[in-house]
Design a protein around this motif. Structure first.
Motif, PDB file in Angstrom:
ATOM      1  N   MET A   1      41.689 -89.153  39.921  1.00 57.90           N
ATOM      2  CA  MET A   1      41.962 -88.575  41.235  1.00 57.90           C
ATOM      3  C   MET A   1      42.604 -87.130  40.938  1.00 57.90           C
ATOM      4  O   MET A   1      43.628 -86.940  40.043  1.00 57.90           O
ATOM      5  N   ILE A   6      46.165 -86.577  45.477  1.00 60.14           N
ATOM      6  CA  ILE A   6      47.279 -87.461  45.254  1.00 60.14           C
ATOM      7  C   ILE A   6      48.255 -86.512  45.988  1.00 60.14           C
ATOM      8  O   ILE A   6      49.053 -87.464  47.030  1.00 60.14           O
ATOM      9  N   ILE A   9      47.898 -87.961  49.559  1.00 53.45           N
ATOM     10  CA  ILE A   9      48.279 -89.356  49.873  1.00 53.45           C
ATOM     11  C   ILE A   9      49.794 -89.348  49.907  1.00 53.45           C
ATOM     12  O   ILE A   9      50.190 -89.862  51.013  1.00 53.45           O
ATOM     13  N   ILE A  10      50.300 -88.485  49.340  1.00 50.97           N
ATOM     14  CA  ILE A  10      51.788 -88.535  49.339  1.00 50.97           C
ATOM     15  C   ILE A  10      52.341 -88.049  50.327  1.00 50.97           C
ATOM     16  O   ILE A  10      53.257 -88.582  51.218  1.00 50.97           O
ATOM     17  N   PHE A  51      61.367 -86.963  46.609  1.00 50.39           N
ATOM     18  CA  PHE A  51      62.078 -86.405  45.146  1.00 50.39           C
ATOM     19  C   PHE A  51      60.891 -86.530  44.015  1.00 50.39           C
ATOM     20  O   PHE A  51      60.573 -85.552  43.299  1.00 50.39           O
ATOM     21  N   VAL A  52      60.029 -87.710  44.285  1.00 50.65           N
ATOM     22  CA  VAL A  52      58.985 -87.919  43.053  1.00 50.65           C
ATOM     23  C   VAL A  52      57.471 -87.133  43.604  1.00 50.65           C
ATOM     24  O   VAL A  52      57.019 -87.057  42.573  1.00 50.65           O
ATOM     25  N   LEU A  54      57.526 -84.113  43.467  1.00 50.06           N
ATOM     26  CA  LEU A  54      57.428 -83.237  42.418  1.00 50.06           C
ATOM     27  C   LEU A  54      56.419 -83.403  41.578  1.00 50.06           C
ATOM     28  O   LEU A  54      55.658 -82.278  40.900  1.00 50.06           O
ATOM     29  N   LEU A  55      56.031 -84.597  40.988  1.00 43.59           N
ATOM     30  CA  LEU A  55      54.960 -84.863  40.202  1.00 43.59           C
ATOM     31  C   LEU A  55      53.564 -84.355  40.470  1.00 43.59           C
ATOM     32  O   LEU A  55      52.670 -84.279  39.517  1.00 43.59           O
ATOM     33  N   SER A  56      53.191 -84.161  41.787  1.00 43.74           N
ATOM     34  CA  SER A  56      52.006 -83.867  42.234  1.00 43.74           C
ATOM     35  C   SER A  56      51.570 -82.361  41.738  1.00 43.74           C
ATOM     36  O   SER A  56      50.223 -82.147  41.457  1.00 43.74           O
ATOM     37  N   GLU A  57      52.631 -81.515  41.098  1.00 46.54           N
ATOM     38  CA  GLU A  57      51.957 -80.414  40.858  1.00 46.54           C
ATOM     39  C   GLU A  57      51.671 -80.357  39.158  1.00 46.54           C
ATOM     40  O   GLU A  57      51.313 -79.392  38.862  1.00 46.54           O
ATOM     41  N   VAL A  58      51.977 -81.478  38.473  1.00 48.13           N
ATOM     42  CA  VAL A  58      51.704 -81.662  37.299  1.00 48.13           C
ATOM     43  C   VAL A  58      49.930 -82.015  37.037  1.00 48.13           C
ATOM     44  O   VAL A  58      49.657 -82.821  37.830  1.00 48.13           O
ATOM     45  N   ASP A  59      49.287 -81.094  36.031  1.00 50.26           N
ATOM     46  CA  ASP A  59      48.013 -81.449  36.038  1.00 50.26           C
ATOM     47  C   ASP A  59      48.159 -82.352  34.999  1.00 50.26           C
ATOM     48  O   ASP A  59      48.213 -82.222  33.909  1.00 50.26           O
ATOM     49  N   THR A  60      47.390 -83.554  35.204  1.00 49.27           N
ATOM     50  CA  THR A  60      47.279 -84.644  34.413  1.00 49.27           C
ATOM     51  C   THR A  60      45.891 -85.186  34.338  1.00 49.27           C
ATOM     52  O   THR A  60      45.471 -86.042  33.763  1.00 49.27           O
ATOM     53  N   VAL A  63      44.310 -86.677  30.631  1.00 50.20           N
ATOM     54  CA  VAL A  63      45.731 -87.165  30.166  1.00 50.20           C
ATOM     55  C   VAL A  63      45.831 -88.632  30.266  1.00 50.20           C
ATOM     56  O   VAL A  63      45.519 -89.147  31.159  1.00 50.20           O
TER      57      VAL A  63
ATOM     58  N   TYR B 309      60.226 -83.052  35.299  1.00 53.83           N
ATOM     59  CA  TYR B 309      59.303 -84.086  35.842  1.00 53.83           C
ATOM     60  C   TYR B 309      59.830 -85.579  35.077  1.00 53.83           C
ATOM     61  O   TYR B 309      59.500 -86.279  35.760  1.00 53.83           O
ATOM     62  N   PRO B 312      61.735 -87.513  38.167  1.00 50.77           N
ATOM     63  CA  PRO B 312      60.918 -88.160  39.342  1.00 50.77           C
ATOM     64  C   PRO B 312      59.766 -89.021  38.670  1.00 50.77           C
ATOM     65  O   PRO B 312      59.743 -90.193  39.353  1.00 50.77           O
ATOM     66  N   ILE B 316      59.640 -93.641  39.578  1.00 45.23           N
ATOM     67  CA  ILE B 316      58.321 -94.160  39.759  1.00 45.23           C
ATOM     68  C   ILE B 316      58.290 -95.396  38.826  1.00 45.23           C
ATOM     69  O   ILE B 316      58.253 -96.517  39.070  1.00 45.23           O
ATOM     70  N   ALA B 377      48.247 -93.244  42.385  1.00 43.92           N
ATOM     71  CA  ALA B 377      48.976 -92.022  42.791  1.00 43.92           C
ATOM     72  C   ALA B 377      50.384 -92.014  42.407  1.00 43.92           C
ATOM     73  O   ALA B 377      50.885 -90.933  42.167  1.00 43.92           O
ATOM     74  N   TYR B 378      50.854 -93.107  42.174  1.00 41.38           N
ATOM     75  CA  TYR B 378      52.347 -93.011  41.826  1.00 41.38           C
ATOM     76  C   TYR B 378      52.508 -93.691  40.230  1.00 41.38           C
ATOM     77  O   TYR B 378      52.913 -92.755  39.338  1.00 41.38           O
ATOM     78  N   LYS B 381      50.166 -91.853  37.594  1.00 39.36           N
ATOM     79  CA  LYS B 381      50.575 -90.645  37.494  1.00 39.36           C
ATOM     80  C   LYS B 381      51.549 -90.642  36.682  1.00 39.36           C
ATOM     81  O   LYS B 381      51.755 -89.558  35.810  1.00 39.36           O
ATOM     82  N   LYS B 384      50.874 -90.791  32.877  1.00 44.37           N
ATOM     83  CA  LYS B 384      50.406 -89.627  32.348  1.00 44.37           C
ATOM     84  C   LYS B 384      51.461 -88.665  32.254  1.00 44.37           C
ATOM     85  O   LYS B 384      51.455 -88.011  31.148  1.00 44.37           O
ATOM     86  N   LEU B 388      52.981 -86.588  28.721  1.00 52.39           N
ATOM     87  CA  LEU B 388      53.059 -85.169  28.459  1.00 52.39           C
ATOM     88  C   LEU B 388      54.574 -85.033  27.964  1.00 52.39           C
ATOM     89  O   LEU B 388      54.716 -84.062  27.243  1.00 52.39           O
ATOM     90  N   ARG B 391      54.560 -85.789  24.556  1.00 46.88           N
ATOM     91  CA  ARG B 391      53.699 -84.735  23.685  1.00 46.88           C
ATOM     92  C   ARG B 391      54.909 -83.529  23.350  1.00 46.88           C
ATOM     93  O   ARG B 391      54.856 -83.039  22.291  1.00 46.88           O
TER      94      ARG B 391
END
Lengths: 109, 493
Positions: A1, A6, A9-10, A51-52, A54-60, A63, B309, B312, B316, B377-378, B381, B384, B388, B391
């Protein structure tokens, strides 16, 4: 995804932390909520989920999710009984018990 | 001789061995101190004085016969998250009403086997969820420290508030604590005590009431680094009953404690210099850098790019695991039961009455992020992002041995001052500590000075996995340079 999906969805969620969602989550969590609880929770859950986000901007992409905080071999144990045989202790703290049974309200009519 | 309650574990051990005082005398001095303080500080949920004196008398016998353990006769407090056989265990929650374990947690067993004497069970945020000890069903726990300008009560931090306050107020010589996002280190910083979270897997989680199983780790709160080394040695063990317990020998942490930091490489992560950080925190950090540098350490700037990060992602992972762990409190097998017309109603009423507001919030967030359609999504994520974060640390540890940061973004605050309208405001307290939990790394907070308000501040060291010995060595150097903080005034006597 991907991150876009993401984020989508958020965003949907943030738009939807309303009374109905709070009541649905409370039901899933098996916690009875009063009308005034619901009002509070709408705001608080929105704040936390915002608040959470913020994670959507991380490229995972590519990973692996963490499965263990410490690198180590999976521990295997022999599949044998090593414990047990003390039913008195097991039911000792039950709010309602009968002999070695936990008592609950009637489940089958 | 100074008061018995002012002794450290290390000095008390010597005094007991020489016969300067007995374990019973040492125990009674701490019982007296606790009795005088508990109404004001509310650090104990239950005291076990009779049991303590009995155990101290047994310690005296063992000391006389030459069978003394490494903590023989040392009065400790046990955070009320550790199951103690035949002594009520509440986790600070109403839902564990009247719960009396029929077993002993591995950590308390280790401590008692080494001769430690339990004075009682210590207050905490409900299920260890909080950063100020304001969510306990048994009331707020109070910090022995006050600001010099006013008489207001301050929070001791949380969730191990009772542990930190009791050690700072000299009611016990050391205490067990647990740390899921900073719950050992943050209260240690707020109370001028040493708080150590070991590497994930170093201390057994068996018999410790679970909050977030992939993050929870127990450790000691003490008044000196040396005492932390002594307590950790006893608490740590490999335990087959905890599948995440790690089968590595437990070193003697005291051995290299005073070897200094000459030639060691200390990393300063630039991402910890956050926007709006108070000058006094910035200055304290610089002081720490200067101290280690003058002792011969090499200071190296490092980058941990995913730092922002961590919190946040924590909000989760931790609620998700909590919602799953706390599903067991349903009014059937132990604890509180509220009546209901049918079983579902009974569950819902029990959990509504038994859990406090913060715990309900977190269970609901966790339930939501794990619910059908949102897991990827949560939770996935966040796990993952955790990879990082880990790492980042792995990269940094190619260049440095240890990292130095502030423990908290500010000093202790007053009850009600934070998080009233927005829970996230309270969560930000753990911004510097939560990264170590996310990556499973050991961390320690060392008292390093006083704020402008006259209250304690701490510096944090984060180490490599299972290098608690190295971490304690740097911590000892920091403590030596900073000097021990003054004792807080005993305003409650």
């Amino acid at each position: 995804m991907g991150p876009e999906r993401i984020r989508g969805i958020i965003y949907e969620v943030l738009m939807k932390v309303d009374e109905k969602l709070v009541r649905r989550i409370a039901h899933l969590a098996r916690i009875k909520v009063s009308d005034s609880d619901v009002q509070h929770l709408e705001g608080e859950l929105t704040s936390i989920l915002g608040f959470v986000e913020l994670l959507s901007e991380v490229d995972t992409d590519n990973v692996e999710p963490m499965t263990s905080a410490v690198d180590r071999e999976m521990f295997e144990r022999k599949d044998v009984v090593t414990d047990g045989g003390y039913p008195d202790d097991i039911v000792k703290n039950a709010p309602e018990r009968d002999d070695h049974y936990f008592m609950v309200p009637k489940v089958v009519e | 001789m100074s008061e018995l309650t002012d002794l450290t574990i290390a000095t008390a051990r010597k005094g007991l061995a020489k016969g300067d005082f007995s374990a019973v005398e040492l125990c009674e001095a701490h019982i007296e101190a606790t009795d005088a303080a508990n109404d004001a500080l509310n650090t104990f949920i239950v005291t076990t004085f009779e049991l303590a004196v009995k155990r101290a008398a047994q310690s005296d016998k063992r000391i006389k016969s030459g069978d003394a353990g490494v903590l023989e006769g040392i009065p400790l407090g046990i955070k009320d998250l550790f199951c103690t056989k035949d002594v009520q265990t509440t986790a600070g929650s109403h839902i564990l009403d009247k719960f009396t374990p029929v077993y002993e947690s591995t950590i308390t067993k280790n401590l008692f086997d080494d001769g430690a004497v339990m004075i009682g069970k210590l207050n905490l945020d409900e299920f260890a969820m909080g950063s100020s000890n304001e969510t306990s069903y048994f009331g707020n726990c109070i910090n022995p420290w006050k600001r010099k300008a006013d008489d207001a009560h301050l929070v001791p931090g949380g969730s191990s508030g009772g542990s930190a306050s009791s050690v700072a107020a000299r009611l016990v010589m050391g205490a067990t604590a647990t740390d899921t996002g900073g719950s050992i280190r943050q209260p240690a910083a707020f109370t001028g005590t040493v708080g150590m979270k070991p590497t994930y897997g170093r201390c057994s989680r068996w018999g410790v009431v679970a909050f977030a199983s992939s993050l929870d780790q127990a450790g000691p709160i003490t008044r000196t680094v040396e005492d932390a080394a002594i307590m950790l040695k006893s608490m740590a063990s490999y335990d087959a009953k905890d599948t995440t317990s790690v089968d590595l020998p437990v070193p003697d942490y005291e051995k290299k404690l005073r070897d200094g930091v000459k030639g060691m490489k200390v990393g300063i992560p630039k991402e910890y210099r956050v926007e709006g950080m108070p000058d006094e925190i910035e200055q304290l950090w610089q002081k720490g850098i200067d101290w280690l540098k003058s002792e011969g350490a090499e200071i190296i700037d490092v980058s941990l790019p995913h730092t922002k990060y961590a919190l946040p992602a924590y909000y989760i992972v931790a609620p998700a695991e909590a919602s799953s762990n706390l599903a067991r409190y349903d009014g059937v097998r132990y604890g509180l039961r509220a009546e209901g017309d049918d079983i579902l109603n009974m569950y819902e009423n029990t959990r509504a009455q038994g859990f406090g507001a913060e715990v309900k919030r977190r269970i609901m967030i966790g339930t939501y992020v794990l619910s059908a359609g949102y897991y990827d999504a949560y939770y996935l994520k966040a796990q993952k992002v955790r990879t990082l974060i880990k790492r980042d640390f792995d990269e940094a540890y190619k260049k440095v041995d240890v990292l130095l940061t502030p423990t908290t973004p500010g000093p202790a605050f007053a009850p009600g001052e934070k998080g009233g309208d927005d829970p996230v405001e309270m969560y930000l307290n753990d911004i510097f500590t939560v990264t170590a939990n996310m990556a499973g790394l050991p961390g320690i907070s060392v008292p390093s000075g006083l704020s402008l308000e006259g209250t304690p501040l701490g510096l944090q060291l984060i180490g490599k996995p299972f290098d608690e010995a190295g971490l304690l060595r740097v911590a000892q150097t920091l403590e030596d340079a900073a000097g021990l903080l003054p004792t807080p005034d005993k305003w409650w006597v």
